[in-house]
Design a protein around this motif. Structure first.
Motif: not given
Length: 391
Positions: A328-348
């Motif tokens: 789960a931590d590995h997948w979360w790190a992937h999400g933070e690297a790929r999906f996280a949108d710093p401009a909105t605070g949400s994820w793509h």
């Protein structure tokens, strides 16, 4: 360091508020897309998320919860004359998927002590029990017309999955002193048994999603529209994770739970993780696989990764096995690297297999539900519902 922060996500979600009441569908820039009108699943999910925020002790969210309850109880989505809720201001069908989220919104609002929350929950439960729950099958039917005269022949696992979630949340909100609580938990368990212990286990953890009116699987359903946002063709990897987690929530509130609940949650999770991750050679989970585990829709959906993380962390909590948390931590790190949108605070909400933002299935960032829940569930005990874990 995590980019995603619950408070920033909630602030982003709050932009969905509409002056006329309810909540709208958010685009990628955090502005409501006005041409979509109001959609009941969005209004209900946002009401649920803001109710969860209130349950964490954060201040300032009670007003948005109240507005959500009012919009569902007396807004244009509610059919005051015939009962129930329309799918949207542009679609007058009455769907189990939509009503499950109204039950969930009512349950969370009631748990948070929002004005009108208990009344909304009572009304939504009455509609669910009388119009959607099929006690002979232990499952919910799918969709009615506006006047409750014509019932669709289609049956679906997705609506039933959210029916399980909503029933468990409603039982927690009602409390053990209400006789409906035990009945709702029993119904949820029956559905999990039918779907997970039945169809998924029988097919080596390849869960069919679509069925006839007699509950015969339709393995080719939507083959010509495989990227459908709610009824895609084939095996939906994210739903396998979601069902695995819900089996653990049901187990948490079942007296002397059967061993298969944990066994099946583990089997379904393991199959989704091993068959789904990087199935096309790219990091991440494809949206769907065919019945031979080959990718069909390769786009990466944010909600699939959220549910994978939430299920992994829940299994780690229940079993004490650190391997689940590591995944789960590995997948979360992937999400933070790929999906996280710093401009909105949400994820793509959708990416290509290579990681570029895509809009083939999902336009914008409409949904705070999956991301908020994984943030709130992390580090908390597994209970019947997210609200119960927060309390």
């Amino acid at each position: 360091m995590d980019v995603t922060d619950l408070d920033r996500l909630l602030d982003f979600a709050a932009r969905s508020w509409l002056p006329e009441g309810g909540f709208g569908y958010l685009g990628a820039d955090g502005r409501v897309l006005p041409d979509r009108g109001q959609e009941t699943w969005i209004v209900a999910r946002m009401t649920h998320v803001f109710g969860l925020a209130q349950l964490t002790g954060r201040s300032g969210w009670n007003e948005l919860v109240r507005r959500g309850v009012e919009a569902l109880a007396a807004g244009p989505l509610h059919d005051g004359a015939r009962g129930g809720w329309y799918a949207s201001t542009a679609d007058d069908t009455k769907a189990a998927y939509v009503h499950a989220f109204v039950v969930l919104a009512g349950a969370t609002a009631a748990a948070a002590g929002a004005p009108g929350g208990r009344e909304l929950l009572d009304e939504a439960l009455d509609v669910w029990q009388t119009r959607f729950w099929d006690d002979a099958e232990g499952l919910a039917v799918e969709e009615w017309d506006a006047g409750w005269a014509a019932l669709s022949d289609y049956r679906g696992a997705n609506a039933n999955m959210h029916g399980v979630e909503a029933s468990l949340a409603a039982a927690d909100a009602l409390g053990d002193g209400d006789p409906r609580a035990a009945r709702l938990r029993a119904q949820a368990l029956r559905t999990v048994e039918r779907v997970v212990h039945g169809w998924a286990r029988e097919r080596d953890w390849r869960l069919p999603e679509h069925f006839t009116a007699e509950w015969q699987p339709l393995p080719d359903h939507n083959r010509d529209e495989p990227a459908h946002p709610f009824r895609p063709y084939g095996v939906t990897v994210g739903h396998q994770f979601e069902w695995a987690r819900l089996a653990l929530h049901a187990r948490a509130v079942t007296p002397d739970p059967p061993a298969w609940l944990l066994e099946d949650a583990t089997g379904l999770f393991t199959a989704a993780a091993s068959r789904g991750w990087a199935a096309d050679g790219h990091a991440g989970f494809p949206y769907t696989l065919d019945w031979d585990d080959r990718p069909v829709v390769g786009q990466r959906m944010h909600w699939v990764l959220c549910e994978a993380v939430a299920a992994g962390r829940a299994l780690a909590t229940v079993t004490g096995d650190a391997a689940y948390r590591s995944l789960a931590d590995h997948w979360w790190a992937h999400g933070e690297a790929r999906f996280a949108d710093p401009a909105t605070g949400s994820w793509h909400h959708e990416l290509t297999p290579e990681g570029a933002v895509a809009t083939d299935t999902w336009v914008g960032q409409p949904d705070a539900y999956h991301l908020a829940q994984v943030l709130l569930l992390s580090g908390r005990p597994v209970r019947g519902s997210v609200a119960a874990a927060l309390r």
